[in-house]
Write an enzyme that holds these catalytic residues in place. Structure first.
Site, PDB file in Angstrom:
ATOM      1  N   ASP A 213       0.831  -1.194   0.000  1.00 13.50           N
ATOM      2  CA  ASP A 213       0.000   0.000   0.000  1.00 13.50           C
ATOM      3  C   ASP A 213       0.873   1.253   0.000  1.00 13.50           C
ATOM      4  O   ASP A 213       1.916   1.309   0.661  1.00 13.50           O
ATOM      5  CB  ASP A 213      -0.886  -0.017   1.248  1.00 13.50           C
ATOM      6  CG  ASP A 213      -1.743   1.217   1.374  1.00 13.50           C
ATOM      7  OD1 ASP A 213      -2.682   1.358   0.578  1.00 13.50           O
ATOM      8  OD2 ASP A 213      -1.458   2.043   2.267  1.00 13.50           O
ATOM      9  N   GLU A 239       1.418  -0.403  -5.060  1.00 16.00           N
ATOM     10  CA  GLU A 239       0.511   0.682  -5.411  1.00 16.00           C
ATOM     11  C   GLU A 239       1.333   1.939  -5.688  1.00 16.00           C
ATOM     12  O   GLU A 239       1.752   2.647  -4.773  1.00 16.00           O
ATOM     13  CB  GLU A 239      -0.478   0.947  -4.275  1.00 16.00           C
ATOM     14  CG  GLU A 239      -1.502   2.009  -4.646  1.00 16.00           C
ATOM     15  CD  GLU A 239      -2.249   2.555  -3.451  1.00 16.00           C
ATOM     16  OE1 GLU A 239      -3.379   3.024  -3.648  1.00 16.00           O
ATOM     17  OE2 GLU A 239      -1.689   2.555  -2.332  1.00 16.00           O
TER      18      GLU A 239
END
Length: 575
Positions: A213, A239
């Site tokens: 993330d 990400e």
């Protein structure tokens, strides 16, 4: 000054425009290959018991290669009122609102038993920005996590990322706080050890990969250093959101692992709300941020379905057709997304008892369960891996069709009326089950087929890839009846279901001559066979396993008498 709630609600736009100035990464540990064959499915905000059940009942039999689950660490609690509290970790124990460590371990085991790998969402850029109590009952402060982190483990002096920093100050993007979240000093050996220890604990429990993330807000050198401390070779996908005219691009992270291709979903929305005829040239030349072998592609994810940058389940048929295209077109590692239905973009998933997520129920309207609609296309995706696009057709507007070598063919109709025409499929002659459950397609000796593609619908057929392949459509002559066999059978990928019986048309009890059933309507396997009229027939279903062995269902034999004419249907459940 904006309130924290306002800051949190703007997290998506901030991420979408983030800029990071990074040094070149000279050397990183080996990267595991993506799950091949078979796409990833993201079961977002599903609890561990539900993921385990879905792996066993749906994902494994359909052939999904991996399931991506939500962050498993203990997090700040908002009592189930929002979805984003799970992205504010409070500690690295596995006491989340999705279940405890034992439930997580059992989930991983169940998925592995079904042939499905497990990827965990890993939040390692930051800790919390608010709250003081976790779902696991742990008390903490924004810069104080007893037994884990203290104030000196965060970037200091404390600063917040401003909107102008994304274009002008990459250092602040990497070292200041993203939407008020306490930013870990990932340059610290101690912090790196804690993060790596958490990830290693997950791999020790069987986790096969990680979605990192907010990777764009971590210096790639720091990520490489953390990766060097990991045991084994987990598959890493990060990400890193592509923005226009930014100093840092997703390609700067490909030395660490694969990267989420956000441009892909934006382009799918453009085309499936416009004209899909242009997709004949779709690829990196369209402005995609990383090459195919480094991209994890998707039509939407939990962020983009809420910020309007992509299609989402609310787009109905257009959303489904975009996913069909993704699973049929050769670019990147595709990831299918299933979450929960929502009207409030911040609202959390169905929960009880202080925010603990309740079991996913695909029949109550609260869970999208979209991946189930793509089960047939998973088999298509696996079958056509490595084959080129050919036999392109478009009508100059919103109907397209193409083949994948001699392994698969798909037609997509994004118009309001059905289309019937003769297509060149590139496939061997035979009758193929429609992977989207629309019956069958017969391909002639010249590779063409007359097909009706429904309005806002698609037809996809394939051979190979572990499936039973094409089977002849029976011709019903005088003195015969069309017997349809519909068997509800749970299998794992590579297993196939056949019907065998005491008449010649059903193989004379010889499993080598049994009739293959199509999995297009899984878990119901189907075939239609021409049988002699007015005849007593005994039969059973068998599973043919990947190692060549045969599993028979239990006694007694099934039996019926065919009518004197017409058709007959047998609806059965494996026993």
């Amino acid at each position: 000054m904006r309130s924290y709630k306002v800051i949190v609600t703007t997290v998506l736009s901030a991420l979408a425009s983030a800029v990071v100035v990074v040094p070149a990464v000279l050397s990183t540990p080996a990267q595991a290959a993506p799950p091949t064959p078979g796409p990833i499915v993201k079961l977002w905000n599903w609890n561990w018991n539900s993921v385990a059940r879905e792996c066993t009942d749906v994902l494994g039999p359909a052939g999904y290669g991996a399931v991506q689950v939500s962050p498993p660490s203990d997090s700040m609690s908002k009592g189930g009122s929002v979805w984003w509290d799970i992205y504010q970790p409070a500690r690295y124990t596995l006491n989340s609102k999705f279940g405890d460590e034992n439930a997580f371990r059992n989930m991983v085991r169940a998925c592995h038993d079904a042939g499905v790998k497990v990827h965990a969402d890993a939040v390692v850029n930051h800790m919390t920005g608010q709250g003081s109590r976790s779902y696991g009952g742990y008390d903490f402060g924004k810069y104080n996590y007893p037994g884990l982190y203290s104030s000196w483990d965060f970037h200091s002096p404390t600063c917040g990322i401003n909107s102008g920093d994304y274009a002008n100050d990459g250092w602040r993007v990497q070292n200041c706080e993203l939407v008020g979240l306490s930013d870990l000093n990932t340059g610290s050996d101690y912090v790196r050890d804690q993060i790596a220890g958490y990830l290693n604990k997950l791999t020790d429990l069987g986790v096969d990969g990680f979605r990192i993330d907010a990777a764009k807000h971590i210096n790639p050198g720091d990520l490489a250093a953390i990766k060097s401390k990991l045991r084994g070779s987990p598959y890493i996908h990060q990400e890193v959101i592509q923005g226009d005219n930014e100093a840092v691009t997703p390609s700067q992270y490909t030395g660490i692992g694969d990267v989420h291709e956000f441009v892909y979903g934006r382009k799918m929305k453009e085309q499936f709300t416009g004209q899909i005829k242009w997709l004949s040239t779709f690829g990196q030349s369209w402005g995609l941020s990383v090459p195919s072998d480094k991209a994890v592609v998707f039509v939407d994810n939990h962020d983009t379905e809420r910020n309007g940058s992509t299609l989402n389940y609310k787009y109905g048929d257009a959303y489904k057709l975009a996913n069909v295209f993704m699973l049929a077109w050769p670019y990147g590692t595709p990831r299918v997304y299933s979450g929960f239905t929502w009207n409030n973009s911040e609202g959390g998933p169905p929960s009880a008892n202080g925010g603990f997520v309740t079991d996913a129920d695909c029949g109550n309207g609260r869970w999208t369960c979209f991946h189930r609609q793509m089960s047939g296309m998973v088999g298509f995706n696996r079958a056509v891996a490595g084959t080129p696009v050919g036999n392109w057709y478009d009508n100059g507007n919103n109907v397209i069709a193409f083949s994948r070598g001699n392994k698969g063919w798909v037609a997509i109709n994004n118009e309001g009326g059905s289309v019937t025409r003769t297509f060149s499929t590139g496939l061997p002659a035979g009758t193929y089950a429609d992977d989207l459950g629309g019956g069958s397609v017969t391909v002639g000796s010249n590779g063409t087929a007359s097909v009706t593609v429904p309005a806002k619908g698609a037809v996809a057929i394939h051979t190979g890839g572990g499936g039973p392949g094409p089977s002849p459509t029976p011709t019903v002559n005088p003195g015969e009846v069309a017997a349809s066999f519909n068997a509800n059978v749970t299998t794992y990928y590579g297993q196939n279901v056949f019907v065998v019986g005491d008449v010649e048309e059903l193989g004379g009890w010889d499993p080598a001559k049994a009739v293959a059933l199509s999995p297009a309507s899984y878990p119901v396997w189907k075939a239609t066979v021409s049988l002699p009229a007015g005849t007593a027939v005994s039969y059973k279903y068998v599973k043919k396993n990947p190692d060549g062995s045969v599993t028979w269902e239990s006694d007694p034999n099934r039996s019926f008498t065919t009518p004197s004419g017409g058709a007959v249907t047998r609806d059965d459940t494996w026993r």
